[in-house]
Design an enzyme around this catalytic site. Structure first.
Site, short mmCIF file in Angstrom:
data_model
loop_
_atom_site.label_atom_id
_atom_site.label_comp_id
_atom_site.label_asym_id
_atom_site.label_seq_id
_atom_site.Cartn_x
_atom_site.Cartn_y
_atom_site.Cartn_z
CG HIS A 98 -2.02 -1.07 1.09
ND1 HIS A 98 -2.81 -1.47 2.15
CD2 HIS A 98 -2.42 -1.82 0.03
CE1 HIS A 98 -3.64 -2.42 1.76
NE2 HIS A 98 -3.43 -2.66 0.48
CB CYS A 107 5.27 18.01 -9.12
SG CYS A 107 6.60 17.22 -10.05
C1 BJW Z 1 -3.25 -6.53 16.59
C2 BJW Z 1 -2.70 -5.81 17.65
C3 BJW Z 1 -1.46 -6.27 18.16
C4 BJW Z 1 -4.54 -4.86 17.11
N1 BJW Z 1 -0.90 -7.36 17.61
N2 BJW Z 1 -2.66 -7.60 16.05
C5 BJW Z 1 -12.87 -8.00 -3.03
C6 BJW Z 1 -13.97 -8.06 -2.18
C7 BJW Z 1 -14.49 -6.88 -1.61
C8 BJW Z 1 -13.93 -5.65 -1.89
C9 BJW Z 1 -12.84 -5.59 -2.73
C10 BJW Z 1 -12.34 -6.76 -3.30
N3 BJW Z 1 -11.27 -6.41 -4.07
C11 BJW Z 1 -11.08 -5.07 -4.00
C12 BJW Z 1 -12.04 -4.54 -3.20
C13 BJW Z 1 -12.18 -3.09 -2.87
C14 BJW Z 1 -11.26 -2.60 -1.79
C15 BJW Z 1 -11.56 -3.42 -0.54
O1 BJW Z 1 -10.87 -4.36 -0.21
N4 BJW Z 1 -12.60 -3.03 0.17
C16 BJW Z 1 -13.01 -3.72 1.38
C17 BJW Z 1 -12.64 -2.85 2.62
C18 BJW Z 1 -14.49 -3.98 1.31
N5 BJW Z 1 -9.87 -2.68 -2.18
C19 BJW Z 1 -9.29 -1.70 -2.85
O2 BJW Z 1 -9.88 -0.70 -3.21
C20 BJW Z 1 -7.84 -1.87 -3.21
N6 BJW Z 1 -7.65 -1.64 -4.60
C21 BJW Z 1 -8.07 -2.49 -5.53
O3 BJW Z 1 -8.56 -3.56 -5.27
O4 BJW Z 1 -7.88 -2.01 -6.82
C22 BJW Z 1 -8.42 -2.77 -7.91
C23 BJW Z 1 -8.19 -1.95 -9.15
C24 BJW Z 1 -7.60 -2.56 -10.24
C25 BJW Z 1 -7.40 -1.81 -11.40
C26 BJW Z 1 -7.78 -0.47 -11.46
C27 BJW Z 1 -8.37 0.13 -10.37
C28 BJW Z 1 -8.58 -0.62 -9.20
C29 BJW Z 1 -6.98 -0.83 -2.49
C30 BJW Z 1 -7.01 -0.96 -1.02
C31 BJW Z 1 -6.22 0.19 -0.38
C32 BJW Z 1 -6.33 0.21 1.11
N7 BJW Z 1 -5.82 1.45 1.59
C33 BJW Z 1 -5.68 1.64 3.04
C34 BJW Z 1 -5.13 3.06 3.27
C35 BJW Z 1 -3.64 3.09 2.88
C36 BJW Z 1 -3.01 4.41 3.12
C37 BJW Z 1 -3.07 4.85 4.55
O5 BJW Z 1 -2.37 4.28 5.42
O6 BJW Z 1 -3.80 5.80 4.78
O7 BJW Z 1 -4.79 0.66 3.56
S1 BJW Z 1 -7.19 1.37 3.94
C38 BJW Z 1 -6.43 0.56 5.32
O8 BJW Z 1 -6.82 -0.83 5.37
C39 BJW Z 1 -4.92 0.57 5.00
C40 BJW Z 1 -4.51 -0.79 5.49
O9 BJW Z 1 -3.29 -1.17 4.89
C41 BJW Z 1 -5.67 -1.64 5.10
C42 BJW Z 1 -5.77 -2.95 5.87
O10 BJW Z 1 -5.97 -2.70 7.22
P1 BJW Z 1 -5.28 -3.63 8.31
O11 BJW Z 1 -3.81 -3.48 8.21
O12 BJW Z 1 -5.82 -4.97 8.23
O13 BJW Z 1 -5.70 -2.88 9.66
P2 BJW Z 1 -7.07 -3.04 10.48
O14 BJW Z 1 -7.17 -1.86 11.36
O15 BJW Z 1 -8.20 -3.36 9.62
O16 BJW Z 1 -6.80 -4.34 11.38
C43 BJW Z 1 -5.84 -4.31 12.43
C44 BJW Z 1 -5.84 -5.67 13.08
O17 BJW Z 1 -4.80 -5.69 14.03
C45 BJW Z 1 -7.13 -6.01 13.85
O18 BJW Z 1 -7.59 -7.29 13.42
C46 BJW Z 1 -6.70 -6.05 15.32
O19 BJW Z 1 -7.37 -7.08 16.06
C47 BJW Z 1 -5.25 -6.38 15.19
N8 BJW Z 1 -4.39 -5.91 16.28
N9 BJW Z 1 -3.52 -4.79 17.97
C48 BJW Z 1 -1.50 -8.00 16.57
N10 BJW Z 1 -0.86 -5.67 19.19
#
Ligand code: BJW
Length: 246
Positions: free
Chosen positions: A118, A146
């Protein structure tokens, strides 16, 4: 805390892939996204801050939110979870960290093979030509421009609806398809395509494990689910598989 069969699988693995998410950096005081009380999305609307449309609507708001997040990351240090992964890579033949995190803490901890799915919050790119701009002047113009094409700079991170960097995703898919052990650590496994990597790994025969204090939607499909913070579980896994020699 760590199942002995997981320890054996780690000792035997030739290629280990570790998918990390925001939970791995939670113990470095970087907020997660989806934790109910403390997650960023509990306080901020992703549709207003983490989409290309949001940036075009209100570039100043988005730039300033990311400037705040960048300052949190700049102050953060790797925690024992990041450090254990870097140490683990010195014991297993091949270990690749595939991270959704944009904070750079795996590199800072000493991990060498890191795929940033990401992007990285410390970099920017220009809106028009997508040129990466590593440093920029903070001027009165927000966002800054830029130096070459004068279009707005934006954080070099992947927003909802944007494709992941193709070369990085290709390498992550290849690593998942070829690994013997896939660890999913500190991610809610809700965001795709990252959340789909574990299924690819399984389809090609890998054992799979989750490390997360709160079981995710994928926990039941894993070979092991360790319900503990990564800052405790990863050092424990490292010590159990490769005990320090005295
Ligand atoms: C602990 C802890 C401790 C707490 N120890 N653990 C298929 C199905 C459905 C939807 C989609 C699909 N394919 C694509 C989509 C759409 C979308 C998506 O997935 N949506 C869903 C949310 C429904 N995906 C996209 O849009 C992606 N792009 C894409 O698919 O493009 C296709 C395309 C092709 C060609 C042309 C055009 C498009 C892009 C996704 C980008 C995500 N961006 C973000 C922001 C990044 C920048 C920023 O930092 O601001 O990324 S959103 C946010 O979520 C961030 C993270 O990397 C990402 C994942 O989150 P993560 O890391 O899992 O965090 P949390 O908070 O969710 O979980 C934390 C966990 O830690 C919890 O479980 C806690 O229990 C645990 N925890 N303490 C261990 N101490």
């Amino acid at each position: 805390m760590i199942p002995t069969t997981l320890v054996s699988a780690l000792r035997d693995a030739k290629l280990v892939v570790v998918l990390t998410g925001a939970g791995v950096s939670a113990e470095s005081n970087i907020p997660t996204f989806r934790d109910a009380m403390t997650g960023l999305w509990a306080r901020y609307d992703p549709q207003e801050l983490a989409t290309p449309e949001a940036f075009l609507r209100n570039p100043k708001l988005v730039w300033e939110w990311y400037a705040w997040r960048r300052s949190l990351c700049a102050d953060a240090k790797p925690n024992p979870g990041h450090e254990a992964l870097a140490a683990l890579a010195t014991h297993v033949p091949n270990l690749i960290v595939v991270t959704q995190n944009v904070d750079g803490l795996h590199h800072m901890a000493g991990s060498r093979r890191v795929l940033e799915l990401h992007g990285n919050i410390k970099r920017t790119k220009c809106l028009k030509e997508k040129r990466v701009v590593e440093s920029w002047c903070e001027t009165d113009q927000v966002p800054p421009r830029c130096p070459q094409c004068d279009s707005m700079l934006r954080p070099d991170v992947v927003w909802f609806g944007e494709p992941l960097p193709k070369d990085v995703l290709d390498r992550a898919n290849q690593a998942a398809a070829n690994c013997d052990l896939f660890l999913s650590v500190g991610t809610s496994s809700q965001v795709y395509p990252a959340a789909g990597l574990v299924y690819l790994a399984r389809r090609f025969g890998a054992k799979t494990a989750e490390i997360n204090p709160d079981a995710t939607v994928q926990a039941e499909e894993m070979d092991w689910a360790v319900a503990a913070p990564s800052g405790e579980a990863l050092p424990a896994l490292l010590a159990a598989a490769f005990p320090p020699k005295d």
